[in-house]
Design a protein around this motif. Structure first.
Motif, PDB file in Angstrom:
ATOM      1  N   ILE A 249       0.839  -1.206   0.000  1.00  0.00           N
ATOM      2  CA  ILE A 249       0.000   0.000   0.000  1.00  0.00           C
ATOM      3  C   ILE A 249       0.873   1.256   0.000  1.00  0.00           C
ATOM      4  CG2 ILE A 249      -1.584   1.384   1.404  1.00  0.00           C
ATOM      5  CD1 ILE A 249      -2.912  -1.243   2.269  1.00  0.00           C
ATOM      6  N   GLY A 250       1.876   1.288   0.887  1.00  0.00           N
ATOM      7  CA  GLY A 250       2.757   2.462   0.951  1.00  0.00           C
ATOM      8  C   GLY A 250       3.486   2.690  -0.357  1.00  0.00           C
ATOM      9  N   TRP A 251       4.005   1.598  -0.953  1.00  0.00           N
ATOM     10  CA  TRP A 251       4.720   1.710  -2.225  1.00  0.00           C
ATOM     11  C   TRP A 251       3.799   2.240  -3.320  1.00  0.00           C
ATOM     12  CZ3 TRP A 251       3.955  -0.146  -7.108  1.00  0.00           C
ATOM     13  CH2 TRP A 251       5.024   0.018  -7.997  1.00  0.00           C
ATOM     14  N   PHE A 348      14.062   6.153  -9.079  1.00  0.00           N
ATOM     15  CA  PHE A 348      15.028   5.086  -9.382  1.00  0.00           C
ATOM     16  C   PHE A 348      15.048   4.048  -8.267  1.00  0.00           C
ATOM     17  CE2 PHE A 348      19.278   3.300  -8.848  1.00  0.00           C
ATOM     18  CZ  PHE A 348      19.597   2.845 -10.119  1.00  0.00           C
ATOM     19  N   PHE A 349      15.161   4.504  -7.031  1.00  0.00           N
ATOM     20  CA  PHE A 349      15.203   3.572  -5.899  1.00  0.00           C
ATOM     21  C   PHE A 349      13.813   3.063  -5.519  1.00  0.00           C
ATOM     22  CE2 PHE A 349      19.415   5.469  -5.267  1.00  0.00           C
ATOM     23  CZ  PHE A 349      20.157   4.324  -5.009  1.00  0.00           C
ATOM     24  N   HIS A 350      12.813   3.906  -5.644  1.00  0.00           N
ATOM     25  CA  HIS A 350      11.461   3.470  -5.266  1.00  0.00           C
ATOM     26  C   HIS A 350      10.995   2.294  -6.109  1.00  0.00           C
ATOM     27  CE1 HIS A 350       7.695   4.034  -3.156  1.00  0.00           C
ATOM     28  NE2 HIS A 350       7.058   3.854  -4.305  1.00  0.00           N
ATOM     29  N   GLY A 380      -2.299  -2.942  -2.887  1.00  0.00           N
ATOM     30  CA  GLY A 380      -1.649  -1.761  -3.433  1.00  0.00           C
ATOM     31  C   GLY A 380      -2.595  -0.853  -4.180  1.00  0.00           C
ATOM     32  N   THR A 381      -3.464  -1.446  -4.988  1.00  0.00           N
ATOM     33  CA  THR A 381      -4.375  -0.614  -5.764  1.00  0.00           C
ATOM     34  C   THR A 381      -5.480  -0.028  -4.897  1.00  0.00           C
ATOM     35  OG1 THR A 381      -5.560  -2.630  -6.420  1.00  0.00           O
ATOM     36  CG2 THR A 381      -3.918  -1.762  -7.955  1.00  0.00           C
ATOM     37  N   THR A 414       5.923   4.203   5.178  1.00  0.00           N
ATOM     38  CA  THR A 414       5.068   3.027   5.358  1.00  0.00           C
ATOM     39  C   THR A 414       5.581   1.857   4.524  1.00  0.00           C
ATOM     40  OG1 THR A 414       3.165   4.468   5.736  1.00  0.00           O
ATOM     41  CG2 THR A 414       2.692   2.179   5.161  1.00  0.00           C
ATOM     42  N   TYR A 415       5.959   2.136   3.290  1.00  0.00           N
ATOM     43  CA  TYR A 415       6.534   1.112   2.404  1.00  0.00           C
ATOM     44  C   TYR A 415       7.800   0.520   3.000  1.00  0.00           C
ATOM     45  CZ  TYR A 415       9.724  -0.182  -1.460  1.00  0.00           C
ATOM     46  OH  TYR A 415      10.661  -0.792  -2.255  1.00  0.00           O
ATOM     47  N   LEU A 416       8.669   1.364   3.525  1.00  0.00           N
ATOM     48  CA  LEU A 416       9.923   0.903   4.108  1.00  0.00           C
ATOM     49  C   LEU A 416       9.670  -0.024   5.297  1.00  0.00           C
ATOM     50  CD1 LEU A 416      13.019   1.030   4.500  1.00  0.00           C
ATOM     51  CD2 LEU A 416      12.662   3.136   5.810  1.00  0.00           C
ATOM     52  N   ILE A 417       8.818   0.381   6.207  1.00  0.00           N
ATOM     53  CA  ILE A 417       8.567  -0.409   7.415  1.00  0.00           C
ATOM     54  C   ILE A 417       7.915  -1.747   7.063  1.00  0.00           C
ATOM     55  CG2 ILE A 417       7.235  -0.507   9.556  1.00  0.00           C
ATOM     56  CD1 ILE A 417       7.621   2.567   9.746  1.00  0.00           C
ATOM     57  N   GLY A 418       6.872  -1.714   6.231  1.00  0.00           N
ATOM     58  CA  GLY A 418       6.189  -2.943   5.862  1.00  0.00           C
ATOM     59  C   GLY A 418       7.107  -3.933   5.177  1.00  0.00           C
TER      60      GLY A 418
END
Length: 433
Positions: A249-251, A348-350, A380-381, A414-418
């Motif tokens: 979801i965060g990503w 690039f990193f994301h 995610g969607t 949020t993406y990083l933690i998950g």
């Protein structure tokens, strides 16, 4: 005695990989997904022209941009189940023809409401693509090549966004009409979908052109990794499922937020004309495509030197951390060229987050790869439904994009933690690796 799957794998040059049947299948999926994402991107690039014609508020723009995700999200799980039940090739062929048709219909919209309806149709029929493509990659690629294959296919998303930004803005500039651009891209999708359907096969055994040596290699590598037709996986833990959902979801909120509102941010927030905005969008998302392809190569390399769990913690830590850092920096950058460079570095990193698409083939039972992919992308969607509306409301309330960028930064966190909480240390048979 346990087989070392990495030692067993032959060394391939890039040229030999791209001339094998399995990699030709991957390239077909990559090309069609790139066009798929040009279709998605067309509305974002055309929005300044559409707003001028239809006189839309920022909130209404957000609703139209979000409408795609209403059905794209809703149909993820049914589409994944259908790919498992009826075959991934069939689902891709049918859906490509139908989403291309809705893209053409968008060019005939008479008002914002009609445009919103075409986006609903586009989302419905694009939904099966990645669950089906993930199932095909699991069928065609051995574990030692799967990260490269999955990220190459998924890199069609940022590459399509990059090409879409350049191509749609150029078509609008050349024809003077966003409608013409939409119809051309939709017709191209229908034609390409037919070609891909004719060339794809669900399994290596069904392909008339594959030789026995390649079939034997794919089969041997899967067996060495514990993937057999009868292999069953232990159920995914609740913690892993929760972490996967949160991270995805965060990503997705960062990525789809930039896809839907990024061109408007560059045009309105940074003052670029449509051609400059198209070029900047191209640069930003091309960087994302390059990053995603590199992440797949790096993932396959790291897994030969570290445990799989450690390899993916390193990858997602860098991805989420750098995405967060660049987004936090962006509001303090005044020069437009430097701002585009910072945003390109962050994307690039994301886009290393494309590695999420390896999770279904890595952790799920063979007969549920499409379903697990659908569940993951449904999460995610779901976030992607919210983000265009949320950004539109933030812009209406604050009158600018400063808070929007900070909102994206919170999503990156949020993406990083998950991602760091996912348990990657198991294979499809439930064994620790």
């Amino acid at each position: 005695m346990q087989t070392d799957i990495h030692a067993a794998a032959p060394r391939h040059s890039i040229r030999s990989l791209l001339t094998t049947t399995r990699w030709r299948m991957v390239l077909l999926l990559f090309v069609l997904y790139t066009v798929n994402c040009i279709d998605r991107m067309s509305l974002s690039v055309g929005m300044p022209s559409i707003v001028h014609e239809f006189h839309l508020s920022a909130t209404m723009q957000g609703l139209i941009l979000s409408a795609f995700f209403w059905t794209y999200s809703t149909f993820q799980i049914p589409a994944g189940w259908a790919a498992d039940r009826y075959g991934a090739r069939r689902m891709i062929g049918i859906s490509a023809a139908l989403w291309g048709g809705f893209q053409c219909l968008a060019g005939f919209a008479a008002n914002g409401f009609m445009l919103l309806l075409t986006r609903i149709g586009l989302g419905m029929f694009e939904a099966p693509y990645m669950p089906a493509a993930t199932k095909l990659s699991a069928s065609w690629l051995p574990p030692t090549e799967r990260a490269r294959g999955v990220t190459l296919i998924d890199s069609g998303a940022p590459l399509g966004s990059a090409i879409g930004g350049l191509a749609i803005s150029a078509l609008i500039g050349a024809s003077g009409s966003w409608r013409t651009a939409f119809i051309i891209v939709g017709a191209l999708t229908v034609a390409l979908g037919f070609v891909v359907y004719r060339l794809l096969r669900d399994t290596p055994e069904q392909h008339p052109g594959i030789d026995s040596a390649e079939q034997d290699y794919i089969r041997a590598q899967k067996v060495a990794a514990g993937e057999t037709p009868r292999a069953t996986a232990a159920p995914l833990s609740r913690g892993t499922i929760t972490a996967m959902v949160i991270g995805r979801i965060g990503w997705a909120m960062v990525f789809f937020g930039l896809v839907t509102w990024g061109p408007n941010y560059l045009s309105v927030g940074r003052g670029l004309d449509i051609r400059s905005m198209g070029f900047a969008t191209f640069v930003i998302f091309l960087a994302g495509a390059a990053g995603e392809i590199l992440s797949g190569m790096t993932a396959d390399w790291l897994q030969k030197r570290f445990s799989r769990g450690m390899a993916f913690k390193i990858l997602f830590g860098l991805s989420g951390g750098m995405s967060l850092l660049c987004l936090l920096t962006l509001p303090f950058v005044g020069d437009i060229r430097l701002a585009v460079a910072v945003l390109a570095l962050g994307v690039f990193f994301h886009l290393w987050g494309g590695l999420y698409w390896i999770i279904p083939a890595m952790l799920a039972p063979r007969d549920q790869v499409g379903l697990v992919g659908g569940v993951m992308n449904f999460a995610g969607t779901g976030g992607a439904i919210i983000v265009p509306i949320a950004v539109g409301m933030i812009v209406d309330v604050t009158g600018g994009y400063h808070m929007v960028i900070l909102f994206f930064a919170a999503c990156a966190l949020t993406y990083l933690i998950g991602s760091l909480l996912i348990d990657f240390g198991r294979n499809a048979a439930g064994e620790r690796v």
